[in-house]
Design a protein around this motif. Structure first.
Motif, PDB file in Angstrom:
ATOM      1  N   TRP A  35       8.289 -85.446   8.386  1.00 38.12           N
ATOM      2  CA  TRP A  35       8.729 -86.508   9.309  1.00 38.12           C
ATOM      3  C   TRP A  35       7.739 -86.662  10.461  1.00 38.12           C
ATOM      4  N   ASP A  36       7.345 -85.545  11.065  1.00 46.95           N
ATOM      5  CA  ASP A  36       6.450 -85.595  12.228  1.00 46.95           C
ATOM      6  C   ASP A  36       5.080 -86.167  11.872  1.00 46.95           C
ATOM      7  N   ARG A  37       4.589 -85.886  10.661  1.00 47.05           N
ATOM      8  CA  ARG A  37       3.310 -86.471  10.225  1.00 47.05           C
ATOM      9  C   ARG A  37       3.423 -87.985  10.054  1.00 47.05           C
ATOM     10  N   TRP A  38       4.591 -88.447   9.639  1.00 46.87           N
ATOM     11  CA  TRP A  38       4.825 -89.857   9.320  1.00 46.87           C
ATOM     12  C   TRP A  38       5.209 -90.690  10.541  1.00 46.87           C
TER      13      TRP A  38
ATOM     14  N   ASP B 294       5.698 -92.653  13.916  1.00 43.46           N
ATOM     15  CA  ASP B 294       4.898 -93.269  14.969  1.00 43.46           C
ATOM     16  C   ASP B 294       5.515 -92.826  16.291  1.00 43.46           C
ATOM     17  N   PRO B 295       4.826 -91.969  17.063  1.00 38.34           N
ATOM     18  CA  PRO B 295       5.451 -91.431  18.285  1.00 38.34           C
ATOM     19  C   PRO B 295       5.781 -92.496  19.324  1.00 38.34           C
ATOM     20  N   ALA B 296       5.210 -93.689  19.184  1.00 40.29           N
ATOM     21  CA  ALA B 296       5.515 -94.764  20.122  1.00 40.29           C
ATOM     22  C   ALA B 296       6.724 -95.590  19.680  1.00 40.29           C
ATOM     23  N   ALA B 297       7.286 -95.274  18.497  1.00 36.79           N
ATOM     24  CA  ALA B 297       8.388 -96.088  17.975  1.00 36.79           C
ATOM     25  C   ALA B 297       9.401 -95.206  17.252  1.00 36.79           C
TER      26      ALA B 297
END
Length: 122
Positions: free
Chosen positions: A81-84, A86-89
């Motif tokens: 999940w963390d690799r996939w 988008d930390p901005a969304a």
């Protein structure tokens, strides 16, 4: 208002588009022999494809529910999940443990997304 059904199969549609919203069916891995991290990555790729077909992307996910057959798989699922993500969304997300229909499935993921700008509402 029209309803658009994507990736239809025997009992369900992979996604349904209505009123500017995409509703994802529970997605499971195509390869059930993978571990929880691998199954999660497989499912997230399927979600990317369904959202693209609908005219949107993971940046427009509003809510996600992750179902794990064994909650001890949460760290492995979270790595994929963390690799996939988008930390901005980041969508709202819930993770639960429940038995899945096929005992080989470790992960099932569903979600709701807004359509992207310019995408057909249905």
């Amino acid at each position: 208002m029209a309803i658009r059904r994507l990736a239809e199969e025997g009992r369900l549609s992979g996604a349904v588009v209505h009123g500017g919203v995409v509703y994802l069916a529970g997605q499971v891995a195509d390869d059930a022999t993978l571990d929880a991290e691998g199954q999660t990555a497989d499912i997230l790729a399927q979600i990317d494809a369904l959202l693209a077909e609908a005219g949107t992307s993971k940046r427009h996910l509003l809510s996600v529910t992750v179902v794990l057959a064994d909650i001890r798989d949460a760290p492995a699922m979270n790595r994929a999940w963390d690799r996939w993500l988008d930390p901005a969304a980041k969508p709202a997300r819930m993770t639960i443990q429940a038995p899945l229909v096929d005992p080989a499935w470790r992960v099932e993921i569903t979600g709701i997304a807004a359509l992207g700008p310019g995408a057909p509402a249905a």
